[in-house]
Design a protein around this motif. Structure first.
Motif, mmCIF file in Angstrom:
data_model
loop_
_atom_site.group_PDB
_atom_site.id
_atom_site.type_symbol
_atom_site.label_atom_id
_atom_site.label_comp_id
_atom_site.label_asym_id
_atom_site.label_seq_id
_atom_site.Cartn_x
_atom_site.Cartn_y
_atom_site.Cartn_z
ATOM 1 N N ASP A 195 29.063 34.605 51.249
ATOM 2 C CA ASP A 195 27.874 34.675 50.395
ATOM 3 C C ASP A 195 27.827 35.938 49.540
ATOM 4 O O ASP A 195 26.811 36.209 48.901
ATOM 5 C CB ASP A 195 26.604 34.601 51.256
ATOM 6 C CG ASP A 195 26.033 33.188 51.279
ATOM 7 O OD1 ASP A 195 26.767 32.270 50.861
ATOM 8 O OD2 ASP A 195 24.888 33.004 51.713
ATOM 9 N N ILE A 196 28.893 36.741 49.554
ATOM 10 C CA ILE A 196 28.947 37.936 48.704
ATOM 11 C C ILE A 196 30.221 37.850 47.874
ATOM 12 O O ILE A 196 31.319 38.104 48.369
ATOM 13 C CB ILE A 196 28.940 39.231 49.533
ATOM 14 C CG1 ILE A 196 27.662 39.334 50.372
ATOM 15 C CG2 ILE A 196 29.081 40.462 48.627
ATOM 16 C CD1 ILE A 196 27.613 40.555 51.273
ATOM 17 N N GLU A 197 30.067 37.470 46.624
ATOM 18 C CA GLU A 197 31.247 37.312 45.770
ATOM 19 C C GLU A 197 31.921 38.662 45.527
ATOM 20 O O GLU A 197 33.148 38.767 45.563
ATOM 21 C CB GLU A 197 30.855 36.680 44.443
ATOM 22 C CG GLU A 197 32.035 36.430 43.520
ATOM 23 C CD GLU A 197 31.637 35.698 42.253
ATOM 24 O OE1 GLU A 197 32.483 35.605 41.340
ATOM 25 O OE2 GLU A 197 30.486 35.216 42.179
ATOM 26 N N ARG A 198 31.117 39.681 45.294
ATOM 27 C CA ARG A 198 31.642 41.028 45.087
ATOM 28 C C ARG A 198 30.626 42.009 45.649
ATOM 29 O O ARG A 198 29.450 41.996 45.261
ATOM 30 C CB ARG A 198 31.854 41.300 43.593
ATOM 31 C CG ARG A 198 32.302 42.729 43.256
ATOM 32 C CD ARG A 198 32.362 42.927 41.745
ATOM 33 N NE ARG A 198 32.492 44.342 41.367
ATOM 34 C CZ ARG A 198 33.651 44.941 41.061
ATOM 35 N NH1 ARG A 198 34.767 44.247 41.091
ATOM 36 N NH2 ARG A 198 33.684 46.216 40.719
ATOM 37 N N PRO A 199 31.053 42.881 46.581
ATOM 38 C CA PRO A 199 30.124 43.901 47.092
ATOM 39 C C PRO A 199 29.585 44.780 45.970
ATOM 40 O O PRO A 199 30.081 44.754 44.829
ATOM 41 C CB PRO A 199 30.990 44.699 48.066
ATOM 42 C CG PRO A 199 32.046 43.740 48.502
ATOM 43 C CD PRO A 199 32.340 42.911 47.275
ATOM 44 N N ALA A 200 28.592 45.587 46.290
ATOM 45 C CA ALA A 200 27.878 46.387 45.284
ATOM 46 C C ALA A 200 28.638 47.671 44.949
ATOM 47 O O ALA A 200 28.150 48.780 45.131
ATOM 48 C CB ALA A 200 26.478 46.721 45.803
ATOM 49 N N TYR A 201 29.853 47.496 44.440
ATOM 50 C CA TYR A 201 30.686 48.648 44.104
ATOM 51 C C TYR A 201 30.157 49.385 42.872
ATOM 52 O O TYR A 201 29.684 48.755 41.920
ATOM 53 C CB TYR A 201 32.117 48.202 43.786
ATOM 54 C CG TYR A 201 32.872 47.515 44.891
ATOM 55 C CD1 TYR A 201 33.078 48.130 46.117
ATOM 56 C CD2 TYR A 201 33.408 46.245 44.686
ATOM 57 C CE1 TYR A 201 33.802 47.492 47.123
ATOM 58 C CE2 TYR A 201 34.131 45.601 45.676
ATOM 59 C CZ TYR A 201 34.324 46.231 46.893
ATOM 60 O OH TYR A 201 35.036 45.604 47.877
ATOM 61 N N TYR A 202 30.276 50.698 42.867
ATOM 62 C CA TYR A 202 30.161 51.477 41.642
ATOM 63 C C TYR A 202 30.962 52.756 41.832
ATOM 64 O O TYR A 202 31.306 53.149 42.948
ATOM 65 C CB TYR A 202 28.707 51.765 41.253
ATOM 66 C CG TYR A 202 27.860 52.459 42.301
ATOM 67 C CD1 TYR A 202 27.695 53.839 42.293
ATOM 68 C CD2 TYR A 202 27.192 51.724 43.280
ATOM 69 C CE1 TYR A 202 26.896 54.469 43.255
ATOM 70 C CE2 TYR A 202 26.390 52.344 44.234
ATOM 71 C CZ TYR A 202 26.250 53.723 44.209
ATOM 72 O OH TYR A 202 25.462 54.353 45.144
ATOM 73 N N SER A 203 31.299 53.426 40.734
ATOM 74 C CA SER A 203 32.278 54.505 40.785
ATOM 75 C C SER A 203 31.756 55.740 41.506
ATOM 76 O O SER A 203 30.550 55.946 41.648
ATOM 77 C CB SER A 203 32.721 54.885 39.373
ATOM 78 O OG SER A 203 31.637 55.413 38.635
ATOM 79 N N ALA A 204 32.699 56.563 41.958
ATOM 80 C CA ALA A 204 32.365 57.800 42.660
ATOM 81 C C ALA A 204 31.565 58.729 41.753
ATOM 82 O O ALA A 204 31.749 58.741 40.528
ATOM 83 C CB ALA A 204 33.637 58.496 43.125
ATOM 84 N N PRO A 205 30.671 59.543 42.331
ATOM 85 C CA PRO A 205 29.839 60.419 41.505
ATOM 86 C C PRO A 205 30.622 61.592 40.936
ATOM 87 O O PRO A 205 31.564 62.104 41.554
ATOM 88 C CB PRO A 205 28.773 60.910 42.494
ATOM 89 C CG PRO A 205 29.466 60.879 43.822
ATOM 90 C CD PRO A 205 30.360 59.678 43.776
ATOM 91 N N LEU A 206 30.233 62.011 39.742
ATOM 92 C CA LEU A 206 30.707 63.289 39.218
ATOM 93 C C LEU A 206 30.132 64.410 40.081
ATOM 94 O O LEU A 206 29.145 64.223 40.802
ATOM 95 C CB LEU A 206 30.262 63.465 37.766
ATOM 96 C CG LEU A 206 30.645 62.368 36.768
ATOM 97 C CD1 LEU A 206 30.077 62.692 35.397
ATOM 98 C CD2 LEU A 206 32.151 62.176 36.705
ATOM 99 N N LEU A 207 30.745 65.563 40.014
ATOM 100 C CA LEU A 207 30.280 66.691 40.815
ATOM 101 C C LEU A 207 28.838 67.051 40.437
ATOM 102 O O LEU A 207 28.550 67.431 39.301
ATOM 103 C CB LEU A 207 31.202 67.897 40.592
ATOM 104 C CG LEU A 207 30.951 69.129 41.459
ATOM 105 C CD1 LEU A 207 31.137 68.810 42.940
ATOM 106 C CD2 LEU A 207 31.884 70.269 41.047
ATOM 107 N N GLY A 208 27.909 66.875 41.380
ATOM 108 C CA GLY A 208 26.505 67.183 41.140
ATOM 109 C C GLY A 208 25.788 66.214 40.226
ATOM 110 O O GLY A 208 24.688 66.520 39.726
#
Length: 409
Positions: free
Chosen positions: A368-381
């Motif tokens: 039931d999850i086609e794609r997990p809620a991925y998003y890119s790593a944070p910039l520093l601070g």
């Protein structure tokens, strides 16, 4: 826990992540990808090794936001920079804890306690807080102060004692697999503690010692010793009960295939595939006991057949007859493998500084999850203002003052 969108089953859970290098950061990536709000705490006073000291920057350009290691391990998180040795920053940590569900850390034993941010301190701020602590050897016991990385922890835990060639020296496994294994177990332990809290209203402290996790992966060695008094010996790629069972050279440079024959019936099939039907009744190889006694000769026979074929050719013909076989794949081969690609383990993420990049996603699939809620790593601070100003409600002037004093740094 509140229900969220279909691909965010952990929406409503907030996690404060003090992870360092691999295990806890990996766990945080899992939880963030499943919808938890993971707030990654780091500091310019001492950059996390994943940002500064492991691997190279994207496109060969160095920079704290360009590390492949960091961007692969710390995706699906928000990021703040707090100098937690500063009393003002410590107070900010307590404010975040007060509105969070979980704290995760793998500093050396006692670091957060000495800063007034240990479990007993934090439960005074939020009585039902869940705190996960990762360490090499555990936070109590004679070796609680021990530190190190996967290879030396694996050595203590017993893994090299059973890994290596017969008569050879102990061998560690390559890579940092213990960190990823521990990180995965951390995910399950956090989810268990959240479920426990949902039923009882109680938080708790979770401890994950890498050495114990590695030792738990050696059940045969422990069972054989406790039941039979035998100490497991190194046998290379062979197996106590199967033959042939090894990796065999194939056509091409450094090309290999792994083969495991489980029964006399499978061996008879393999003899037919090799065009050597007579070997099935050869007294040297007619049953598994005979094959084990003559295993060097057996491996020579198999190698003579595999060396003229590609690993995939050997794999396909043996798998076609139900015989376990697989090519020895390196990273390049895996990234080009159509099965690997179709499974969706490699995902694209859009990063503010380095652009669209491929990142390893979660090694699981949900119907039931086609794609997990991925998003890119944070910039520093990157999320200092959003967390300190937005989540905690500090005014702009206060936020700027905290930056000037380097509490936010």
């Amino acid at each position: 826990m509140r229900g969220g969108a279909r691909n965010r089953p952990l929406e409503g859970v907030r996690i404060l992540d003090f992870g360092w290098i691999l295990s806890v950061p990996y766990a945080g990536g899992w939880l963030g990808s499943l919808g938890a709000e993971v707030i990654r705490v780091e500091s310019n006073t001492r950059l996390e090794l994943g940002r500064s000291g492991l691997g190279s920057g994207a496109d060969g350009v160095a920079g704290p936001n360009r590390s492949a290691v960091w961007n692969c391990l710390s995706h699906s998180k928000r990021g703040v920079t707090l100098n937690i040795r500063d009393p003002k920053a410590q107070e900010l940590v307590r404010e975040i804890v007060a509105v969070s569900d979980v704290v995760m850390e793998n500093f050396s034993t006692g670091v957060l306690d000495r800063l007034g941010l240990g479990y007993e301190d934090l439960r005074k701020v939020k009585p039902d807080i869940i705190v996960l602590s990762g360490s090499s050897m555990g936070t109590f016991g004679p070796d609680r102060e021990a530190t190190g990385f996967g290879p030396n922890v694996c050595s203590y835990a017993g893994q090299p004692s059973v890994t290596g060639y017969e008569g050879g020296r102990p061998q560690n496994l390559g890579g940092n697999w213990p960190d990823y294994l521990v990180g995965t177990m951390m995910v399950h332990s956090v989810l268990s503690a959240l479920w426990h809290r949902r039923k009882t209203g109680e938080g708790q402290r979770i401890e994950a010692a890498m050495a114990e996790v590695v030792s738990s992966m050696l059940p045969e060695a422990f069972l054989d010793y406790t039941m039979n008094g035998r100490v497991a010996e190194r046998i290379g790629n062979r197996d106590p009960d199967m033959a042939p069972h090894n990796v065999y050279r194939c056509a091409g440079e450094d090309q290999w295939v792994a083969i495991a024959v489980r029964s006399d019936e499978e061996w008879a099939k393999m003899c037919g595939i090799m065009g050597r039907e007579e070997l099935a009744s050869d007294p040297r190889f007619s049953d598994v006991q005979a094959r084990k006694r003559n295993e060097d000769e057996l491996d020579e026979v198999v190698s003579e057949w595999t060396k003229g074929r590609s690993p995939m050719e050997v794999t396909q013909v043996l798998q076609g007859e139900g015989i376990a076989a697989g090519p020895i794949m390196d990273a390049v081969a895996l990234l080009d493998d159509p099965h690997f690609r179709e499974r969706g383990i490699i995902v694209e993420m859009e990063h503010t500084e380095v652009g669209t990049r491929e990142v390893a996603g979660l090694p699981i699939r949900f119907s039931d999850i086609e794609r997990p809620a991925y998003y890119s790593a944070p910039l520093l601070g990157e999320h200092n203002d959003a967390v300190v100003g937005g989540l905690l409600g500090h005014g702009d002037a206060d936020v700027e003052s905290l930056k000037e004093s380097k509490a936010i740094h």
